[in-house]
Design an enzyme around this catalytic site. Structure first.
Site, short mmCIF file in Angstrom:
data_model
loop_
_atom_site.label_atom_id
_atom_site.label_comp_id
_atom_site.label_asym_id
_atom_site.label_seq_id
_atom_site.Cartn_x
_atom_site.Cartn_y
_atom_site.Cartn_z
N GLU A 145 -6.54 -2.10 8.51
CA GLU A 145 -5.12 -1.86 8.75
C GLU A 145 -4.87 -1.54 10.23
O GLU A 145 -3.95 -2.09 10.85
CB GLU A 145 -4.63 -0.71 7.88
N ILE A 195 0.86 -1.17 0.00
CA ILE A 195 0.00 0.00 0.00
C ILE A 195 0.91 1.23 0.00
O ILE A 195 1.82 1.33 0.82
CB ILE A 195 -0.97 0.00 1.21
N THR A 213 1.66 7.19 1.88
CA THR A 213 2.47 8.22 2.52
C THR A 213 3.49 8.85 1.57
O THR A 213 4.11 8.15 0.77
CB THR A 213 3.19 7.63 3.73
N THR A 237 6.17 0.27 3.34
CA THR A 237 6.56 -1.07 3.80
C THR A 237 6.42 -2.07 2.67
O THR A 237 5.41 -2.09 1.97
CB THR A 237 5.68 -1.49 4.99
#
Length: 442
Positions: free
Chosen positions: A281, A159, A162, A196
């Protein structure tokens, strides 16, 4: 035969033989089935792999082959897709159609039992957070192209929301996606940071701005962006304090061509999709962080039982017992709250849970980080110099303490989550009050 006693605080009550009104026989069978697999294939090597900063590639393949990435998805699972791919049951014989949110809570808890978030995060983050928007909102064409490989673990996802200047402020995203002159592609430009799993990802579920620069949340869309070996994509790993093996990545996108049909759902609906995804999440994070806190406090308890100072075991010192009690009270309260959330989600429709629990899920995640800090601080202080040393008997405690910020920032930073929770509660209260007033006038 009397069961072997567990170190205090090392397990939630339902795993120590205490009765539970929440967990049924299927949940107990599931937990018993997955723990040996995860211990063998992950936890016994977790510290070594975290220090090496990367898991061997075979670990992801081993989990994928055993269908042990699937449980990172939110319940209910995409049963039709899984059965098309020949996946009818999970470990222990659990049917995919019987998997519920409590099975998911147990999975997230067991994956975090090493105390380290990096090793499990390197395996499950993409499946947990990158795949669900495609399952929920992706077109049939998009799903047919990417879901089979992602669900079987042949390809990897992440995902990517950010950015350097847009973290918890999702509406501030500046990465753009504009239609090409020929009309067949999105041209993507921008940067993503702290992503990540990004470094080894095939497809990123990415938040992009398809509307004008000043359009705020209304101008956001979600796009499946190919990353690995894609022209215009540059990726490098970031050095972070904890969760190192999870592969935190900086991504630069320079005129990256993405097929038009890679748009997830409708243009301009990205913020709505992101918020829907955030609930899973944040619950997933909260469960894992709560287990990390349990690992830290149990390690401290075990240590003070055997460590002697001033002529007697540390546990005989009242100040030590007080510190353990204070952290333990926070931990057990948080653990019960996590279990309650899992239970509620087995009894509520998804739309109802999103509406009623959205803000509180953010608060649950924030509180998990606070509890981890208290338990990690307690462990380091009680271990003394050993807890401040990157080797020896305090090695895990020292590593855990470095992971605290990684629990309090990603998935929505702590202060933002607290503010979100109260704003959502106020909004919900006003909406219900208005509805009640309207109904009384009929």
């Amino acid at each position: 035969m009397t069961a072997k006693p567990t170190v205090p605080f090392s397990e939630p009550g339902w795993l120590t033989g205490l009765p539970s009104p929440i967990f049924a026989d299927s949940h107990r069978r599931w937990q018993a089935a997955i723990r040996p697999f995860i211990d063998t294939h992950l936890h016994q090597h977790a510290i070594t792999w975290e220090k090496a900063e990367t898991l061997p590639p075979h670990v992801f393949s081993d989990f994928a082959a055993a269908n042990m990435l699937i449980p990172a998805l939110p319940a209910p699972l995409p049963v039709t897709w899984l059965k098309r791919l020949g996946i009818h049951t999970l470990l222990g014989g659990l049917k995919v159609e019987d998997f519920d949110s409590l099975h998911g809570v147990i999975f997230a808890d067991e994956m975090a039992r090493s105390g380290l978030a990096g090793p499990p995060g390197s395996l499950t983050t993409g499946m947990a957070f990158g795949v669900p928007p495609i399952v929920k909102f992706g077109s049939e064409v998009l799903q047919e192209r990417v879901l089979p490989a992602l669900l079987k673990g042949e390809k990897r996802s992440c995902i990517a929301i950010t950015e350097p200047d847009a973290g918890s402020d999702v509406a501030g995203i500046t990465t753009t996606a504009v239609r090409s002159g020929c009309g067949g592609f999105w041209i993507v430009n921008g940067t993503k940071k702290w992503i990540t799993n990004g470094i080894w990802t095939d497809y990123a579920t990415m938040a992009v701005r398809t509307g004008p620069p000043d359009s705020g949340a209304a101008g956001l869309s979600l796009l499946v962006v190919p990353l690995m070996h894609q022209p215009g994509v540059t990726m490098r790993r970031l050095k972070v304090a904890g969760q190192v093996s999870a592969g935190t990545t900086y991504i630069e996108l320079d005129d990256v061509k993405v097929p038009l049909e890679n748009l997830i759902g409708e243009e301009g609906m990205g913020m709505r999709y992101i918020m829907t995804n955030f609930n899973h999440e944040r619950l997933f994070i909260a469960v894992g962080v709560t287990r990390q806190a349990r690992v830290a406090l149990a390690a401290a308890f075990e240590y003070v039982l055997k460590r002697e100072a001033f002529g007697k075991p540390l546990v005989e010192q009242p100040v030590v017992r007080h510190r353990l009690a204070r952290a333990g009270a926070l931990l057990e309260g948080q653990s019960a709250w996590v279990e309650q959330f899992g239970f509620l989600m087995t009894r509520m429709e998804k739309s109802e849970a999103d509406r009623e629990l959205g803000g509180m899920t953010g608060l649950l995640k924030a509180q998990a980080g606070i509890v981890l800090k208290e338990c990690a601080d307690t462990a380091v202080l009680l271990f003394g110099g050993n807890g401040y040393t990157r080797s020896g008997q305090g090695e895990l405690v020292e590593m855990l303490h470095r992971e605290v910020p990684g629990a309090r920032i990603p998935g929505g930073s702590e202060d933002v989550m607290m503010d979100l929770a109260v704003r959502q509660l106020v909004k919900l209260y006003k909406a219900k009050t208005k509805a009640l007033e309207a109904s009384s006038k009929l």
